[in-house]
Design an enzyme around this catalytic site. Structure first.
Site, PDB file in Angstrom:
ATOM      1  N   LEU A  39       0.810  -1.209   0.000  1.00 22.21           N
ATOM      2  CA  LEU A  39       0.000   0.000   0.000  1.00 22.21           C
ATOM      3  C   LEU A  39       0.850   1.269   0.000  1.00 22.21           C
ATOM      4  O   LEU A  39       0.338   2.352  -0.276  1.00 22.21           O
ATOM      5  CB  LEU A  39      -0.932   0.012   1.207  1.00 22.21           C
ATOM      6  CG  LEU A  39      -2.008  -1.079   1.220  1.00 22.21           C
ATOM      7  CD1 LEU A  39      -2.782  -1.045   2.518  1.00 22.21           C
ATOM      8  CD2 LEU A  39      -2.942  -0.937   0.039  1.00 22.21           C
ATOM      9  N   THR A  68      -4.787   1.385  11.572  1.00 19.22           N
ATOM     10  CA  THR A  68      -5.811   1.566  12.604  1.00 19.22           C
ATOM     11  C   THR A  68      -5.244   1.712  14.014  1.00 19.22           C
ATOM     12  O   THR A  68      -6.009   1.723  14.982  1.00 19.22           O
ATOM     13  CB  THR A  68      -6.799   0.384  12.586  1.00 19.22           C
ATOM     14  OG1 THR A  68      -6.080  -0.838  12.784  1.00 19.22           O
ATOM     15  CG2 THR A  68      -7.556   0.327  11.265  1.00 19.22           C
ATOM     16  N   THR A 107     -14.288   5.856   8.697  1.00 17.49           N
ATOM     17  CA  THR A 107     -14.428   5.704  10.143  1.00 17.49           C
ATOM     18  C   THR A 107     -15.232   6.818  10.799  1.00 17.49           C
ATOM     19  O   THR A 107     -15.317   7.939  10.267  1.00 17.49           O
ATOM     20  CB  THR A 107     -13.019   5.667  10.787  1.00 17.49           C
ATOM     21  OG1 THR A 107     -13.129   5.647  12.213  1.00 17.49           O
ATOM     22  CG2 THR A 107     -12.218   6.912  10.405  1.00 17.49           C
ATOM     23  N   TYR A 131      -5.181   9.839  13.170  1.00 20.74           N
ATOM     24  CA  TYR A 131      -5.907   8.736  12.534  1.00 20.74           C
ATOM     25  C   TYR A 131      -7.139   9.250  11.805  1.00 20.74           C
ATOM     26  O   TYR A 131      -7.330   8.983  10.601  1.00 20.74           O
ATOM     27  CB  TYR A 131      -6.292   7.678  13.569  1.00 20.74           C
ATOM     28  CG  TYR A 131      -7.268   6.657  13.050  1.00 20.74           C
ATOM     29  CD1 TYR A 131      -6.890   5.741  12.076  1.00 20.74           C
ATOM     30  CD2 TYR A 131      -8.577   6.614  13.520  1.00 20.74           C
ATOM     31  CE1 TYR A 131      -7.790   4.805  11.584  1.00 20.74           C
ATOM     32  CE2 TYR A 131      -9.486   5.679  13.040  1.00 20.74           C
ATOM     33  CZ  TYR A 131      -9.094   4.775  12.072  1.00 20.74           C
ATOM     34  OH  TYR A 131      -9.996   3.860  11.580  1.00 20.74           O
TER      35      TYR A 131
END
Length: 300
Positions: A39, A68, A107, A131
């Site tokens: 990624l 995460t 999220t 995040y």
């Protein structure tokens, strides 16, 4: 002939559930982990999209990969942004160029969590940390890439595999009679298997119907609780199966300081996904029962 859906994050709990989901005849998920798909390499992502599967273009792509580690992200900013924002940007650009629909998982952390009631898909965002900000960056990249896409925000994901709240509570209860758990953060637990089913429904619809709804949607299981209430229900159901249990003392977030701030309210409205795709999530405690059936066994 089988149509293949590329799933990134194949080693994560959501990627595993997408791989083992009961896809209809003529469909399959090809879940690739980080060992097979880097990624951090935009060129590799673009090549994977362009290559297709068994000589045919991908029917759709589901980006289930994410960084995460919420607390670690506060100090590992570059990695968080690479995985959560730059990778979706590369995927979205490649999918747009190949006219392949993309389903991007996001999220509740894109919201500040500073008011009551369930968050609607078009409510103002305001992430509290790295995040959430990096995931919001991924959303923006997907929206601006020019392809057909669905962004699905979720929260409190749990399953029978991987590291998650259910497995942590059961592990701790095996050694302790009482646990202190935060009681002033509200949300809805989400079964990774139920989320996988919703994502599969959306991906197949986007692949089949050029007029299928695009945009932003929310999915979690139905019903509200807090982390302490979630823990109590885990132990109540675990006890009926002969599994570990413990008493739960609710504490304030301020009593359990962490590097990253958490939203106090992570409730997500299901109005958009219900209207667009007819997806009506079941209650979270029923979804939890299936997870505990797999981890411990059926109630005695």
């Amino acid at each position: 002939m089988t149509r293949a859906v590329l799933v990134t994050g194949g080693n994560g709990q959501l990627g595993r559930e997408l791989a083992r989901h009961a896809w209809p005849d003529g469909w399959q998920a090809v879940a690739l982990g980080r060992d097979a798909l880097d990624l951090g390499d935009p060129a590799a992502l673009a090549a994977a999209i362009a290559a297709g599967h068994d000589g045919r273009p991908w029917a759709a792509v589901i980006n289930a990969a994410a960084y995460t580690a919420v607390d670690k992200a506060e100090s590992d900013v570059v990695t968080a942004w690479t995985i959560n924002a730059l990778a979706p940007a590369a995927l979205a650009a490649a999918c747009a160029a190949a006219a392949i629909p993309l389903v991007q998982v996001s999220t509740d952390y894109v919201f500040a969590g500073d008011r009551q009631g369930a968050w609607q898909v078009d409510d103002p965002v305001g992430p509290l940390g790295v995040y959430g900000a990096s995931k919001l960056g991924g959303e923006l990249a997907v929206r601006t890439a020019g392809g057909r896409s669905a962004i699905v925000r979720t929260a409190w994901v749990v399953s029978a595999g991987g590291a998650n709240f259910v497995r942590t509570m059961l592990r701790l209860a095996a050694d302790r009679d009482q646990l202190r758990v935060v009681a002033d953060q509200q949300g809805s637990p989400t079964s990774a298997a139920d989320l996988a089913a919703a994502l599969a429904t959306i991906a197949m619809r986007l692949a089949d119907d050029p007029h299928a709804p695009t945009g932003t949607f929310h999915f979690s299981n139905a019903g509200a609780t807090d982390w302490a209430g979630f823990a109590r229900e885990i132990f109540r159901q675990s006890a009926t199966r002969g599994g570990p249990s413990a008493a739960v003392e609710g504490i304030a977030t301020s009593d359990y300081p962490t590097p990253a701030r958490r939203p106090a309210n992570s409730l997500l409205s299901h109005d958009a996904i219900r209207t667009a795709y007819g997806i009506d999530p079941r209650p979270w405690d029923a979804a939890l029962a299936d997870i505990l059936d797999e981890l411990i066994g059926v109630p005695q």
